[in-house]
Design a protein around this motif. Sequence first.
Motif, PDB file in Angstrom:
ATOM      1  N   ASP A 127       0.835  -1.206   0.000  1.00 48.54           N
ATOM      2  CA  ASP A 127       0.000   0.000   0.000  1.00 48.54           C
ATOM      3  C   ASP A 127       0.870   1.256   0.000  1.00 48.54           C
ATOM      4  OD1 ASP A 127      -2.250  -1.538   0.010  1.00 48.54           O
ATOM      5  OD2 ASP A 127      -2.666  -1.319   2.157  1.00 48.54           O
ATOM      6  N   MET A 128       1.945   1.207   0.751  1.00 43.51           N
ATOM      7  CA  MET A 128       2.846   2.360   0.805  1.00 43.51           C
ATOM      8  C   MET A 128       3.503   2.597  -0.546  1.00 43.51           C
ATOM      9  SD  MET A 128       4.670   1.883   4.544  1.00 43.51           S
ATOM     10  CE  MET A 128       5.437   3.504   4.496  1.00 43.51           C
ATOM     11  N   ALA A 174       2.378  10.296   5.829  1.00 42.09           N
ATOM     12  CA  ALA A 174       2.700  10.846   7.143  1.00 42.09           C
ATOM     13  C   ALA A 174       2.477   9.780   8.213  1.00 42.09           C
ATOM     14  CB  ALA A 174       1.826  12.061   7.429  1.00 42.09           C
ATOM     15  N   TYR A 175       3.344   9.765   9.209  1.00 40.80           N
ATOM     16  CA  TYR A 175       3.136   8.836  10.320  1.00 40.80           C
ATOM     17  C   TYR A 175       3.778   9.409  11.579  1.00 40.80           C
ATOM     18  CZ  TYR A 175       7.951   7.078  10.498  1.00 40.80           C
ATOM     19  OH  TYR A 175       9.306   6.971  10.659  1.00 40.80           O
ATOM     20  N   GLU A 176       3.263   8.994  12.712  1.00 48.28           N
ATOM     21  CA  GLU A 176       3.785   9.444  13.987  1.00 48.28           C
ATOM     22  C   GLU A 176       4.906   8.497  14.433  1.00 48.28           C
ATOM     23  OE1 GLU A 176       2.989  12.192  15.544  1.00 48.28           O
ATOM     24  OE2 GLU A 176       1.512  12.716  14.005  1.00 48.28           O
ATOM     25  N   ALA A 177       6.102   9.016  14.508  1.00 49.30           N
ATOM     26  CA  ALA A 177       7.236   8.199  14.928  1.00 49.30           C
ATOM     27  C   ALA A 177       7.085   7.845  16.403  1.00 49.30           C
ATOM     28  CB  ALA A 177       8.532   8.952  14.697  1.00 49.30           C
ATOM     29  N   LEU A 193       6.684  12.318  10.920  1.00 56.20           N
ATOM     30  CA  LEU A 193       7.620  12.227   9.808  1.00 56.20           C
ATOM     31  C   LEU A 193       6.848  11.978   8.518  1.00 56.20           C
ATOM     32  CD1 LEU A 193      10.449  10.029  11.385  1.00 56.20           C
ATOM     33  CD2 LEU A 193      10.389  12.523  11.174  1.00 56.20           C
ATOM     34  N   TYR A 194       7.432  12.370   7.391  1.00 50.75           N
ATOM     35  CA  TYR A 194       6.779  12.248   6.092  1.00 50.75           C
ATOM     36  C   TYR A 194       7.705  11.508   5.122  1.00 50.75           C
ATOM     37  CZ  TYR A 194       3.942  15.960   8.129  1.00 50.75           C
ATOM     38  OH  TYR A 194       3.144  16.708   8.971  1.00 50.75           O
ATOM     39  N   ASP A 232      11.051  15.879   8.158  1.00 54.11           N
ATOM     40  CA  ASP A 232      10.700  15.983   9.567  1.00 54.11           C
ATOM     41  C   ASP A 232       9.379  16.715   9.731  1.00 54.11           C
ATOM     42  OD1 ASP A 232      11.220  18.695   9.216  1.00 54.11           O
ATOM     43  OD2 ASP A 232      13.194  18.608  10.162  1.00 54.11           O
ATOM     44  N   GLN A 233       9.024  17.031  10.977  1.00 53.02           N
ATOM     45  CA  GLN A 233       7.730  17.653  11.238  1.00 53.02           C
ATOM     46  C   GLN A 233       7.607  19.053  10.627  1.00 53.02           C
ATOM     47  OE1 GLN A 233       7.475  17.682  15.472  1.00 53.02           O
ATOM     48  NE2 GLN A 233       9.235  19.045  15.763  1.00 53.02           N
ATOM     49  N   ASN A 234       8.731  19.652  10.247  1.00 52.59           N
ATOM     50  CA  ASN A 234       8.730  20.965   9.590  1.00 52.59           C
ATOM     51  C   ASN A 234       8.801  20.839   8.068  1.00 52.59           C
ATOM     52  OD1 ASN A 234       8.712  22.417  12.086  1.00 52.59           O
ATOM     53  ND2 ASN A 234      10.905  21.955  12.299  1.00 52.59           N
TER      54      ASN A 234
END
Length: 354
Positions: free
Chosen positions: A270-271, A282-285, A293-294, A308-310
């Motif tokens: 799927d990814m 996007a996923y929460e590390a 993180l993306y 990163d988150q930015n």
Amino acid sequence: MKKDINKAEQLWQNWEERQQRIEKLLGTSAESTRVIQQEKYDFMRMGLYRLSGQPNEKEKFYLNAIRLVTNNLQKKLYPNRFVRLLHQIKTNLYDKPMHLRRFQQQKDASLDLLRQRFKTLGLSSYSGKLENYLDHESNLVAIPMTTQLTDKRTLDVSVQLEKDKTGEYHFRGYQATVLRDGQIESTHAFGADTIVKAQEAVNLLSGRPVLQSYETADGLVAQKWIQFDLNVKTGTDQYKTREFHHAYSLEKSLSEVLPKIGLTGANKKDMVYELQQGNQIAYEARPPISETLYLEANPANRSVLIRDQNKQPVSVETLVARKEDAQKMRVDNTLTLVKSKESDKEQSQTFGIG
């Protein structure tokens, strides 16, 4: 919304352009004048057949003028009253219904082809607009569409259609523009032969690559990655396009990266599909990194790009180092806490506290 077009005025302008071409070809002799009059008469009366149904107020004035011109031409071309009467009977009983029937068949055929084209480009939800724009009097048609995106962004799409000599409309491409807070962020014109879907256009205009299939000169199906260089333009509405034809296994790259950044149990197939479309995952590390993180495809380096988150690129090594530093800090804090508790215990025993 569609601009209110005066179809009768457009009909008249179309004739003026057509007349200039004919005069340039035939000249202005008495014989050519007769030919032009006949051509004008047929052109105008066919237009009247199409437009006399439900004209708006702006069109009525032009239609009355066109009827007057057409009637005068009819008298010149058919001066004999009896012949003119027979001609009028023929036009009412045969020419008009025949023209309207052919016009509707032609319009339906154009609609079927264009709806299919819209479907392949991911624009099916806008197919309902098509019939309102195929008015036959305009040689070029632009259909505007707007879709709300994330991050205060919108996608404006303008589909271009063009009428050929037979009166059939064809897809001639579309202009995709991404706006943020009403200001143009990026825009690109896709040609008539494009296979880039609307969502893929958004991803390309965001700088991400998209995997496409194409037919080679040998008739084989091959794949390539395409990516816009948003810093370089080759025209007013064209970004430089980079192509990558090399073999590049996203699934292998993911298998190497995901364990290092603590993402386990994900469905790689799927990814891979999402990344091939140019989407950003996007996923929460997990702790101790604890940030969003993306992931993006990165065919230029045969790897997976991490942000990163930015939304700034970050290497796997940097993330691993952050993770190790965070774990070390956690261990140090734990040891400090244990030592502090032991010290408190020693002090309580010394002074007889408790």
